[in-house]
Design a protein around this motif. Structure first.
Motif, PDB file in Angstrom:
ATOM      1  N   PRO A  15     -12.550 -29.854  22.642  1.00 23.28           N
ATOM      2  CA  PRO A  15     -13.011 -31.278  21.983  1.00 23.28           C
ATOM      3  C   PRO A  15     -14.167 -31.752  22.959  1.00 23.28           C
ATOM      4  N   PRO A  16     -14.752 -32.678  22.778  1.00 19.30           N
ATOM      5  CA  PRO A  16     -15.683 -33.227  23.450  1.00 19.30           C
ATOM      6  C   PRO A  16     -15.221 -33.788  24.719  1.00 19.30           C
ATOM      7  N   GLY A  17     -15.789 -33.558  25.811  1.00 20.20           N
ATOM      8  CA  GLY A  17     -15.326 -34.139  26.954  1.00 20.20           C
ATOM      9  C   GLY A  17     -13.566 -33.588  27.369  1.00 20.20           C
ATOM     10  N   LYS A  18     -13.248 -32.425  27.024  1.00 15.08           N
ATOM     11  CA  LYS A  18     -11.747 -32.066  27.182  1.00 15.08           C
ATOM     12  C   LYS A  18     -11.975 -30.718  27.435  1.00 15.08           C
ATOM     13  N   GLU A  19     -10.906 -30.018  28.063  1.00 12.71           N
ATOM     14  CA  GLU A  19     -10.547 -28.818  28.312  1.00 12.71           C
ATOM     15  C   GLU A  19     -10.384 -28.077  26.870  1.00 12.71           C
ATOM     16  N   ARG A  20     -10.755 -26.436  27.309  1.00 13.12           N
ATOM     17  CA  ARG A  20     -10.411 -25.952  25.914  1.00 13.12           C
ATOM     18  C   ARG A  20      -8.711 -25.704  25.801  1.00 13.12           C
ATOM     19  N   GLU A  21      -8.332 -25.684  24.496  1.00 12.64           N
ATOM     20  CA  GLU A  21      -6.874 -25.636  24.218  1.00 12.64           C
ATOM     21  C   GLU A  21      -6.755 -24.756  23.220  1.00 12.64           C
ATOM     22  N   PHE A  22      -5.415 -24.238  23.484  1.00 13.45           N
ATOM     23  CA  PHE A  22      -4.914 -23.228  22.344  1.00 13.45           C
ATOM     24  C   PHE A  22      -4.649 -23.824  20.810  1.00 13.45           C
ATOM     25  N   VAL A  23      -4.937 -23.083  20.023  1.00 14.12           N
ATOM     26  CA  VAL A  23      -4.792 -23.728  18.573  1.00 14.12           C
ATOM     27  C   VAL A  23      -3.769 -22.717  17.895  1.00 14.12           C
ATOM     28  N   ALA A  24      -3.742 -21.329  17.639  1.00 12.60           N
ATOM     29  CA  ALA A  24      -3.252 -20.446  17.015  1.00 12.60           C
ATOM     30  C   ALA A  24      -3.394 -19.034  17.354  1.00 12.60           C
ATOM     31  N   SER A  25      -2.602 -18.137  17.228  1.00 13.64           N
ATOM     32  CA  SER A  25      -2.633 -16.792  17.514  1.00 13.64           C
ATOM     33  C   SER A  25      -2.145 -15.860  16.553  1.00 13.64           C
ATOM     34  N   ILE A  26      -2.317 -14.697  16.207  1.00 14.38           N
ATOM     35  CA  ILE A  26      -1.619 -13.852  15.702  1.00 14.38           C
ATOM     36  C   ILE A  26      -1.657 -12.312  16.113  1.00 14.38           C
ATOM     37  N   THR A  27      -0.803 -11.707  15.997  1.00 23.16           N
ATOM     38  CA  THR A  27      -0.546 -10.245  16.548  1.00 23.16           C
ATOM     39  C   THR A  27      -1.169  -9.643  15.228  1.00 23.16           C
ATOM     40  N   TRP A  28      -2.166  -8.325  15.730  1.00 26.43           N
ATOM     41  CA  TRP A  28      -2.485  -7.596  14.458  1.00 26.43           C
ATOM     42  C   TRP A  28      -2.043  -6.878  13.643  1.00 26.43           C
ATOM     43  N   SER A  29      -0.986  -6.206  14.487  1.00 23.31           N
ATOM     44  CA  SER A  29      -0.189  -5.249  13.746  1.00 23.31           C
ATOM     45  C   SER A  29       0.664  -5.880  12.789  1.00 23.31           C
ATOM     46  N   ARG A  30       1.631  -6.705  13.304  1.00 23.25           N
ATOM     47  CA  ARG A  30       2.716  -7.262  12.533  1.00 23.25           C
ATOM     48  C   ARG A  30       2.524  -8.706  11.814  1.00 23.25           C
ATOM     49  N   GLY A  31       1.240  -9.216  12.475  1.00 22.26           N
ATOM     50  CA  GLY A  31       0.844 -10.341  11.894  1.00 22.26           C
ATOM     51  C   GLY A  31       1.881 -11.761  12.437  1.00 22.26           C
ATOM     52  N   ASN A  32       2.607 -11.590  13.439  1.00 24.48           N
ATOM     53  CA  ASN A  32       3.323 -12.640  14.121  1.00 24.48           C
ATOM     54  C   ASN A  32       2.328 -13.848  14.564  1.00 24.48           C
ATOM     55  N   THR A  33       2.726 -14.957  14.234  1.00 25.70           N
ATOM     56  CA  THR A  33       1.864 -16.079  14.398  1.00 25.70           C
ATOM     57  C   THR A  33       2.523 -17.205  15.254  1.00 25.70           C
ATOM     58  N   ASP A  34       1.735 -17.768  15.966  1.00 23.45           N
ATOM     59  CA  ASP A  34       1.969 -19.054  16.882  1.00 23.45           C
ATOM     60  C   ASP A  34       1.181 -20.122  16.845  1.00 23.45           C
ATOM     61  N   TYR A  35       1.568 -21.255  16.933  1.00 22.53           N
ATOM     62  CA  TYR A  35       0.599 -22.355  16.695  1.00 22.53           C
ATOM     63  C   TYR A  35       1.016 -23.587  17.663  1.00 22.53           C
ATOM     64  N   ALA A  36      -0.164 -24.226  17.962  1.00 18.83           N
ATOM     65  CA  ALA A  36       0.025 -25.495  18.862  1.00 18.83           C
ATOM     66  C   ALA A  36       0.816 -26.338  17.996  1.00 18.83           C
ATOM     67  N   ASP A  37       1.678 -27.209  18.772  1.00 22.21           N
ATOM     68  CA  ASP A  37       2.122 -28.346  17.881  1.00 22.21           C
ATOM     69  C   ASP A  37       1.305 -29.084  17.172  1.00 22.21           C
ATOM     70  N   SER A  38       0.333 -29.432  17.802  1.00 19.95           N
ATOM     71  CA  SER A  38      -0.705 -30.558  16.860  1.00 19.95           C
ATOM     72  C   SER A  38      -1.030 -30.159  15.627  1.00 19.95           C
ATOM     73  N   VAL A  39      -1.072 -28.745  15.240  1.00 21.33           N
ATOM     74  CA  VAL A  39      -1.824 -28.065  14.111  1.00 21.33           C
ATOM     75  C   VAL A  39      -0.795 -27.629  13.396  1.00 21.33           C
ATOM     76  N   LYS A  40       0.684 -27.502  13.713  1.00 21.83           N
ATOM     77  CA  LYS A  40       1.603 -26.888  12.908  1.00 21.83           C
ATOM     78  C   LYS A  40       1.666 -27.842  11.404  1.00 21.83           C
ATOM     79  N   GLY A  41       1.797 -26.858  10.416  1.00 23.85           N
ATOM     80  CA  GLY A  41       2.039 -27.505   9.144  1.00 23.85           C
ATOM     81  C   GLY A  41       0.529 -27.870   8.610  1.00 23.85           C
TER      82      GLY A  41
END
Length: 125
Positions: free
Chosen positions: A40-66
Protein backbone atom coordinates in the motif's frame (compact mmCIF):
# COMPACT_ATOMS: atom_id res chain seq x y z
CA UNK A 1 15.66 -17.84 -13.42
CA UNK A 2 11.90 -17.41 -13.18
CA UNK A 3 10.24 -14.60 -15.08
CA UNK A 4 6.94 -13.36 -13.63
CA UNK A 5 4.52 -10.86 -15.16
CA UNK A 6 1.43 -9.51 -13.42
CA UNK A 7 -1.61 -8.13 -15.21
CA UNK A 8 -5.22 -7.24 -14.47
CA UNK A 9 -4.79 -4.30 -12.16
CA UNK A 10 -6.92 -1.19 -12.47
CA UNK A 11 -9.28 1.21 -10.74
CA UNK A 12 -12.59 0.11 -9.27
CA UNK A 13 -15.13 1.40 -6.80
CA UNK A 14 -15.51 -0.11 -3.36
CA UNK A 15 -17.40 -3.36 -3.53
CA UNK A 16 -16.14 -4.12 -7.01
CA UNK A 17 -14.05 -7.01 -8.30
CA UNK A 18 -10.83 -7.54 -10.19
CA UNK A 19 -8.88 -10.62 -11.26
CA UNK A 20 -5.11 -10.43 -11.29
CA UNK A 21 -3.02 -12.81 -13.33
CA UNK A 22 0.62 -13.78 -12.99
CA UNK A 23 2.23 -15.44 -15.99
CA UNK A 24 5.22 -17.62 -15.21
CA UNK A 25 7.90 -17.60 -17.88
CA UNK A 26 9.08 -21.18 -17.40
CA UNK A 27 7.71 -24.61 -16.92
CA UNK A 28 5.95 -24.76 -13.59
CA UNK A 29 6.39 -28.51 -13.16
CA UNK A 30 8.01 -29.06 -9.81
CA UNK A 31 7.70 -25.45 -8.72
CA UNK A 32 6.85 -25.45 -5.01
CA UNK A 33 4.68 -22.42 -4.36
CA UNK A 34 3.62 -19.00 -5.53
CA UNK A 35 2.19 -16.06 -3.71
CA UNK A 36 0.65 -12.63 -3.96
CA UNK A 37 1.93 -9.69 -1.97
CA UNK A 38 0.94 -6.04 -1.95
CA UNK A 39 2.46 -2.74 -0.98
CA UNK A 40 0.00 0.00 0.00
CA UNK A 41 1.11 3.62 -0.44
CA UNK A 42 3.66 4.55 2.20
CA UNK A 43 3.65 1.11 3.80
CA UNK A 44 5.71 -2.05 3.79
CA UNK A 45 5.01 -4.91 1.43
CA UNK A 46 2.66 -7.47 2.98
CA UNK A 47 1.57 -11.02 2.33
CA UNK A 48 -1.81 -11.54 0.67
CA UNK A 49 -2.12 -15.19 -0.33
CA UNK A 50 -0.13 -18.22 -1.37
CA UNK A 51 -0.71 -21.53 -3.13
CA UNK A 52 1.37 -24.67 -3.45
CA UNK A 53 1.65 -25.57 -7.10
CA UNK A 54 1.35 -29.33 -6.82
CA UNK A 55 -1.53 -29.75 -4.36
CA UNK A 56 -3.08 -26.33 -4.49
CA UNK A 57 -2.98 -25.75 -0.74
CA UNK A 58 -3.77 -22.13 -0.01
CA UNK A 59 -3.12 -19.60 2.69
CA UNK A 60 -4.53 -16.11 3.11
CA UNK A 61 -3.92 -13.01 5.14
CA UNK A 62 -6.74 -12.41 7.59
CA UNK A 63 -7.54 -9.11 5.91
CA UNK A 64 -8.54 -10.80 2.64
CA UNK A 65 -10.07 -14.09 3.80
CA UNK A 66 -13.50 -14.60 2.34
CA UNK A 67 -12.98 -11.89 -0.28
CA UNK A 68 -9.94 -13.01 -2.30
CA UNK A 69 -9.32 -16.37 -3.94
CA UNK A 70 -5.96 -17.58 -5.20
CA UNK A 71 -5.75 -20.25 -7.87
CA UNK A 72 -3.41 -21.61 -10.51
CA UNK A 73 -3.62 -23.17 -13.95
CA UNK A 74 -0.60 -25.38 -14.49
CA UNK A 75 -1.43 -25.89 -18.16
CA UNK A 76 -1.24 -22.14 -18.71
CA UNK A 77 1.65 -21.54 -16.29
CA UNK A 78 -0.49 -18.86 -14.69
CA UNK A 79 -1.59 -17.93 -11.19
CA UNK A 80 -4.63 -15.83 -10.40
CA UNK A 81 -6.02 -13.68 -7.62
CA UNK A 82 -9.75 -13.14 -7.77
CA UNK A 83 -10.59 -10.12 -5.64
CA UNK A 84 -14.16 -9.35 -4.64
CA UNK A 85 -15.70 -6.96 -2.16
CA UNK A 86 -12.80 -4.61 -2.68
CA UNK A 87 -12.20 -1.91 -0.10
CA UNK A 88 -10.22 1.34 -0.30
CA UNK A 89 -7.64 -0.24 2.02
CA UNK A 90 -6.95 -2.84 -0.67
CA UNK A 91 -5.35 -0.10 -2.75
CA UNK A 92 -1.76 -1.16 -3.39
CA UNK A 93 0.74 -2.38 -5.91
CA UNK A 94 0.24 -6.13 -6.13
CA UNK A 95 3.19 -8.42 -6.77
CA UNK A 96 3.41 -12.09 -7.55
CA UNK A 97 6.32 -14.15 -6.34
CA UNK A 98 7.56 -17.70 -6.68
CA UNK A 99 9.43 -20.28 -4.68
CA UNK A 100 10.83 -22.45 -7.47
CA UNK A 101 12.40 -25.12 -5.30
CA UNK A 102 11.52 -28.70 -6.16
CA UNK A 103 10.97 -31.76 -4.04
CA UNK A 104 9.68 -29.95 -0.97
CA UNK A 105 7.11 -31.42 1.37
CA UNK A 106 3.75 -29.72 1.65
CA UNK A 107 3.77 -27.48 4.66
CA UNK A 108 7.26 -26.15 4.05
CA UNK A 109 7.28 -22.39 4.47
CA UNK A 110 7.84 -20.83 1.04
CA UNK A 111 10.88 -18.69 0.34
CA UNK A 112 10.11 -16.30 -2.48
CA UNK A 113 13.16 -15.76 -4.63
CA UNK A 114 11.56 -14.34 -7.76
CA UNK A 115 9.23 -11.37 -8.07
CA UNK A 116 7.23 -9.64 -10.72
CA UNK A 117 7.23 -5.89 -11.28
CA UNK A 118 3.77 -5.36 -9.85
CA UNK A 119 0.39 -4.13 -10.98
CA UNK A 120 -1.52 -1.21 -9.47
CA UNK A 121 -4.92 -1.74 -7.87
CA UNK A 122 -6.83 1.36 -6.82
CA UNK A 123 -10.14 1.15 -4.97
CA UNK A 124 -12.15 4.33 -4.54
CA UNK A 125 -14.82 4.88 -1.92
Amino acid sequence: QVYLAESGGGSVQAGGSLRLSCAVGRRTLGLYAMGWFRQPPGKEREFVASITWSRGNTDYADSVKGRFTISRDAAKNTMYLQMSGLKPEDTAVYYCASDPRTGLEEGTIPVYDYWGRGTQVTVSS
